[in-house]
Design a protein around this motif. Structure first.
Motif, PDB file in Angstrom:
ATOM      1  N   GLN A  84     -15.641  42.746  68.769  1.00 27.23           N
ATOM      2  CA  GLN A  84     -17.060  43.097  68.888  1.00 27.23           C
ATOM      3  C   GLN A  84     -17.674  43.413  67.526  1.00 27.23           C
ATOM      4  O   GLN A  84     -18.774  42.957  67.209  1.00 27.23           O
ATOM      5  CB  GLN A  84     -17.206  44.296  69.825  1.00 27.23           C
ATOM      6  N   PHE A  85     -16.961  44.184  66.719  1.00 19.32           N
ATOM      7  CA  PHE A  85     -17.505  44.580  65.424  1.00 19.32           C
ATOM      8  C   PHE A  85     -17.440  43.431  64.421  1.00 19.32           C
ATOM      9  O   PHE A  85     -18.325  43.296  63.566  1.00 19.32           O
ATOM     10  CB  PHE A  85     -16.755  45.808  64.899  1.00 19.32           C
ATOM     11  N   GLU A  87     -17.740  40.231  65.202  1.00 17.72           N
ATOM     12  CA  GLU A  87     -18.859  39.361  65.543  1.00 17.72           C
ATOM     13  C   GLU A  87     -20.177  39.951  65.061  1.00 17.72           C
ATOM     14  O   GLU A  87     -21.052  39.234  64.566  1.00 17.72           O
ATOM     15  CB  GLU A  87     -18.909  39.138  67.056  1.00 17.72           C
ATOM     16  N   GLN A  88     -20.321  41.242  65.188  1.00 21.98           N
ATOM     17  CA  GLN A  88     -21.561  41.897  64.767  1.00 21.98           C
ATOM     18  C   GLN A  88     -21.807  41.703  63.278  1.00 21.98           C
ATOM     19  O   GLN A  88     -22.942  41.457  62.848  1.00 21.98           O
ATOM     20  CB  GLN A  88     -21.506  43.385  65.108  1.00 21.98           C
ATOM     21  N   VAL A  91     -23.010  38.067  62.804  1.00 20.07           N
ATOM     22  CA  VAL A  91     -24.350  37.878  63.369  1.00 20.07           C
ATOM     23  C   VAL A  91     -25.401  38.547  62.485  1.00 20.07           C
ATOM     24  O   VAL A  91     -26.477  37.978  62.232  1.00 20.07           O
ATOM     25  CB  VAL A  91     -24.406  38.429  64.806  1.00 20.07           C
ATOM     26  N   GLU A  92     -25.116  39.730  61.989  1.00 16.39           N
ATOM     27  CA  GLU A  92     -26.075  40.420  61.117  1.00 16.39           C
ATOM     28  C   GLU A  92     -26.296  39.655  59.821  1.00 16.39           C
ATOM     29  O   GLU A  92     -27.426  39.599  59.307  1.00 16.39           O
ATOM     30  CB  GLU A  92     -25.583  41.838  60.821  1.00 16.39           C
ATOM     31  N   CYS A 219     -25.861  34.045  71.603  1.00 13.04           N
ATOM     32  CA  CYS A 219     -26.768  34.413  70.502  1.00 13.04           C
ATOM     33  C   CYS A 219     -28.082  33.642  70.651  1.00 13.04           C
ATOM     34  O   CYS A 219     -28.464  32.855  69.782  1.00 13.04           O
ATOM     35  CB  CYS A 219     -26.124  34.129  69.157  1.00 13.04           C
TER      36      CYS A 219
END
Length: 319
Positions: A84-85, A87-88, A91-92, A219
């Motif tokens: 999760q982190f 991917e974050q 994405v950011e 996304c």
């Protein structure tokens, strides 16, 4: 299938900025990931699958650093980031660069393939390794749309208005995008062997496919925003659909020169063993495209439910 192509591909993408200070070594990591999914998603098996995987490993091995195989933390050790982190972080980073066309969409290509591979693996890499991917994607900020164009300079491409084009062809999801891109591919009467033409058409396939992957991965906001830079690339290519050999052209490129030669069709498709018998090691860059272009083309075909004869014929011209 063996996940090592995904792991090695991610390792090359992650190390790209640190080891080269540039953005292009990651091309080979992306190609390794593309090879994995091309084989898996198209039901390729037996000796043909083994040949493709062996060629992909041969390609990516030349870009792994000493002692690097991408799999050192695939044992669930605590130093590996939670998916999760991880991917974050990616994405950011993409959130900062996706609104403009930069190097024909390679920021989106690297991000989408990294996210897909990490999702398949259930996580990958330390915070520093995932940060390497994020740093690479941020490095595209402010870069040029590309270096080779017919009829436009890079600055003119940046200023292209595409709102009317987007409104005329509203695209809500990856499936609709695949259908549109295959229609665009089919529309070319002649394709020229040049970075400013066949290569841009190939990247229309890979850039758009990467946006479709973002939609598939959940996304949707990034997918929607990425359509504007993609439509700039499509708008430029539309002006070159009907160029006949000998027509005067405005060629802006440090590597192409007029007159451009029409591309010759590949006698074999990537789903046929003979395609993979060619030695591509002498042209390292195109070695990567041998995996990336087929992965994206067949993904569009599968998503759209098929492709017409003109699209398939023109695909042979970019191989």
């Amino acid at each position: 299938m063996d996940h090592s192509l995904l792991e090695r591909g991610l390792a090359v993408i992650s190390a790209c900025r640190h080891t080269t200070g540039d953005i292009w070594e990651a091309h080979f990591g992306a190609a390794a990931i593309a090879a994995y999914y091309f084989v898996r998603d198209n039901g390729i098996s037996g000796s043909l699958a083994e040949t493709i995987e062996a060629q992909a490993h041969r390609m990516v091995a030349g870009h792994l650093k000493d002692g690097q195989d991408g799999s050192s933390r695939r044992d669930g050790a605590s130093c590996e980031m939670k998916l999760q982190f991880a991917e974050q972080m990616i994405v950011e980073a993409l959130d900062e660069t996706i609104d403009e066309l930069q190097w024909v969409g390679h920021n989106v290509i690297y991000a989408a393939l990294s996210l897909k591979a990490m999702r398949e693996l259930g996580g990958w890499g330390t915070e520093a390794e995932v940060g390497g991917i994020a740093d690479l994607i941020r490095a595209f900020k402010g870069k040029i749309p590309g270096r080779s164009w017919i009829g436009f300079t890079a600055s003119e491409v940046k200023r292209l208005p595409v709102e009317a084009l987007r409104a005329a062809k509203p695209v809500e999801n990856g499936r609709e995008l695949s259908k549109l891109v295959l229609r665009e591919l089919a529309a070319f009467r002649t394709i020229y062997r040049a970075e400013a033409h066949h290569d841009l058409i190939g990247h229309m396939l890979t850039f758009s496919h990467s946006l479709a992957l973002l939609d598939e991965l959940g996304c949707k906001r990034l997918f929607d925003r990425g359509l504007t830079p993609l439509f700039k690339l499509i708008a430029v290519l539309r002006t070159t659909r009907d160029l006949a050999p000998g027509d005067p052209i405005r060629l802006v490129s440090p590597v192409d020169s007029a007159p451009l030669a029409p591309a010759s069709p590949s006698p074999w498709l990537p789903t046929e063993p003979a395609y993979w018998e060619r030695d591509r090691t002498q042209d390292d860059w195109d070695f990567g495209h041998a995996f990336k272009f087929p992965f994206s083309f067949y993904a569009h075909v599968n998503s759209a439910g098929g492709a017409d004869e003109a699209a398939c014929r023109n695909f042979r011209l970019i191989l």
